[in-house]
Design a protein around this motif. Structure first.
Motif, PDB file in Angstrom:
ATOM      1  N   LYS A  58      -7.198  11.193  -7.927  1.00 59.33           N
ATOM      2  CA  LYS A  58      -7.990  11.867  -7.158  1.00 59.33           C
ATOM      3  C   LYS A  58      -9.458  12.174  -7.870  1.00 59.33           C
ATOM      4  O   LYS A  58     -10.452  11.964  -7.391  1.00 59.33           O
ATOM      5  N   ARG A 106      -3.649   2.562  -8.939  1.00 60.17           N
ATOM      6  CA  ARG A 106      -4.752   3.177  -8.224  1.00 60.17           C
ATOM      7  C   ARG A 106      -5.780   4.118  -9.242  1.00 60.17           C
ATOM      8  O   ARG A 106      -6.884   4.110  -9.049  1.00 60.17           O
ATOM      9  N   ALA A 143     -11.225   9.004  -8.681  1.00 58.89           N
ATOM     10  CA  ALA A 143     -11.994   8.621  -7.445  1.00 58.89           C
ATOM     11  C   ALA A 143     -13.278   9.159  -7.200  1.00 58.89           C
ATOM     12  O   ALA A 143     -14.351   8.898  -6.927  1.00 58.89           O
ATOM     13  N   ALA A 177      -9.581   2.852  -9.568  1.00 59.29           N
ATOM     14  CA  ALA A 177     -10.685   3.978  -9.342  1.00 59.29           C
ATOM     15  C   ALA A 177     -11.660   4.252 -10.815  1.00 59.29           C
ATOM     16  O   ALA A 177     -12.814   4.151 -10.585  1.00 59.29           O
ATOM     17  N   SER A 200       0.836  -1.277   0.027  1.00 56.50           N
ATOM     18  CA  SER A 200       0.038  -0.035   0.181  1.00 56.50           C
ATOM     19  C   SER A 200       0.728   1.101  -0.048  1.00 56.50           C
ATOM     20  O   SER A 200       2.127   1.354   0.339  1.00 56.50           O
ATOM     21  N   LEU A 236      -7.071  -0.318  -4.667  1.00 62.12           N
ATOM     22  CA  LEU A 236      -7.072   0.947  -4.729  1.00 62.12           C
ATOM     23  C   LEU A 236      -6.059   2.073  -3.985  1.00 62.12           C
ATOM     24  O   LEU A 236      -6.021   3.224  -4.244  1.00 62.12           O
ATOM     25  N   PHE A 237      -5.361   1.318  -2.904  1.00 63.09           N
ATOM     26  CA  PHE A 237      -4.451   1.924  -2.390  1.00 63.09           C
ATOM     27  C   PHE A 237      -2.827   1.348  -2.467  1.00 63.09           C
ATOM     28  O   PHE A 237      -1.933   1.674  -1.813  1.00 63.09           O
ATOM     29  N   THR A 255      -6.826  10.656   1.418  1.00 70.88           N
ATOM     30  CA  THR A 255      -5.294  10.302   1.565  1.00 70.88           C
ATOM     31  C   THR A 255      -4.518  10.356   0.335  1.00 70.88           C
ATOM     32  O   THR A 255      -3.205  10.614   0.587  1.00 70.88           O
ATOM     33  N   GLU A 256      -5.126  10.660  -0.944  1.00 68.02           N
ATOM     34  CA  GLU A 256      -4.321  10.745  -2.094  1.00 68.02           C
ATOM     35  C   GLU A 256      -3.613  11.982  -2.054  1.00 68.02           C
ATOM     36  O   GLU A 256      -4.232  13.092  -2.078  1.00 68.02           O
ATOM     37  N   ARG A 294     -12.012   7.226   1.630  1.00 63.61           N
ATOM     38  CA  ARG A 294     -10.571   6.987   1.967  1.00 63.61           C
ATOM     39  C   ARG A 294      -9.615   7.506   1.320  1.00 63.61           C
ATOM     40  O   ARG A 294      -8.658   8.344   1.542  1.00 63.61           O
ATOM     41  N   LEU A 295      -9.777   7.031  -0.036  1.00 67.54           N
ATOM     42  CA  LEU A 295      -8.726   7.321  -1.198  1.00 67.54           C
ATOM     43  C   LEU A 295      -8.629   9.042  -1.334  1.00 67.54           C
ATOM     44  O   LEU A 295      -7.695   9.422  -1.408  1.00 67.54           O
TER      45      LEU A 295
END
Length: 281
Positions: free
Chosen positions: A144, A111, A147, A115, A31, A103-104, A136-137, A132-133
């Motif tokens: 981003k 990623r 997602a 997405a 991850s 996804l992570f 955190t992205e 969550r992504l």
């Protein structure tokens, strides 16, 4: 190999190829959070952005970002994304359960593709992973943005006031990202009607961008009947891939003048038209 590179799954042995792809997603997987922690702790060297991949792989053959290790996961993610798009419905839960972790991935390209998988075939179980992504992205803006449209497609941004809602009935993910950016800049909300559903009649909007091949003949004709019966002149931008051929398949259209036919690939023309409709005095 060309099929694998392009993420296109041949008709034969699809289940086997998807099963193998979900396995390949775990190949040397790490991850992004664990990767950053390992680098900070001196347990792993960070792969430079510009480097000789073959040389880096020869020095660090077990590294999750080294050459074939990450390429294997990228190919797998692309295969599943292509399968998800062609499926035109939710992915089986057993596949979603396996792709959510990817996804992570420490590789942004993985990623990004995953997405996209969730844009095409995610469901309610994908929502917390996408949220969550988004939180955190930090590395990739396109990850981003992808997602975000995936999340909005699965979890609509209710409520939808008519004057603020743009309906986007298409699976063109790149165009969805561009239009979502436009909506955010202009305090509008993008809504993704489901193919074959009554969404384009039930949800009020001030403009619709529609690929009639995506939404389906029956849903499109129901909308036209609704529009014509109610004397509705809501602007509609039709973006069928082959407009010349689709005119024969979809001869029924709203009777008002606010109907625009624009090929999907003419994104600049489409955005100019959309801006004119949204930003008109």
């Amino acid at each position: 190999m060309e099929d694998l590179k392009e993420g296109i799954v041949p008709e034969e042995n699809i289940e086997h190829k998807i099963d193998q792809a979900t396995i390949d997603l775990t190949w040397k997987f790490m991850s992004i959070e664990d990767y950053d922690q390992a680098v900070d702790a001196g347990e792993l060297v960070r792969k430079p952005e510009l480097t000789d991949d073959m040389k880096f792989f020869s020095i660090y053959p077990e590294h999750p970002m080294a050459g074939e290790n990450r390429f294997r996961r990228i190919r797998a993610a692309d295969i599943i994304r292509g399968y998800s798009k062609n499926l035109k419905s939710e992915l089986p839960q057993k596949i979603l359960d396996k792709v959510h972790d990817a996804l992570f991935d420490c590789c942004a390209a993985v990623r990004h593709s995953i997405a996209g998988v969730l844009f095409y075939g995610g469901n309610d179980t994908s929502i917390p992973f996408l949220m969550r992504l988004l939180e955190t992205e930090k590395e990739s803006e396109i990850v981003k943005k992808t997602a975000e449209v995936a999340l909005f497609r699965i979890k609509p941004q209710y409520p939808f006031p008519r004057e603020d809602t743009l309906a986007f009935a298409s699976d063109n993910i790149n165009l969805a990202i561009e239009i979502n950016d436009f909506c955010k800049e202009n305090n509008k909300k993008i809504f993704f009607p489901e193919p074959g559903s009554p969404d384009i009649v039930a949800i009020p909007f001030f403009v619709m961008v529609v690929d009639r091949h995506f939404i389906g003949k029956s849903a499109w004709e129901d909308y036209c009947d609704y529009s014509n019966d109610g004397d509705d002149d809501t602007p509609v931008i039709i973006i069928d891939n082959d407009l010349k051929r689709s005119v024969e398949k979809y001869p029924i259209r709203p009777k008002h003048e606010n109907v625009f036919l624009i090929e999907q690939w003419r994104e600049s023309v489409l955005m100019v038209t959309l801006k004119g409709l949204v930003l008109k005095p």
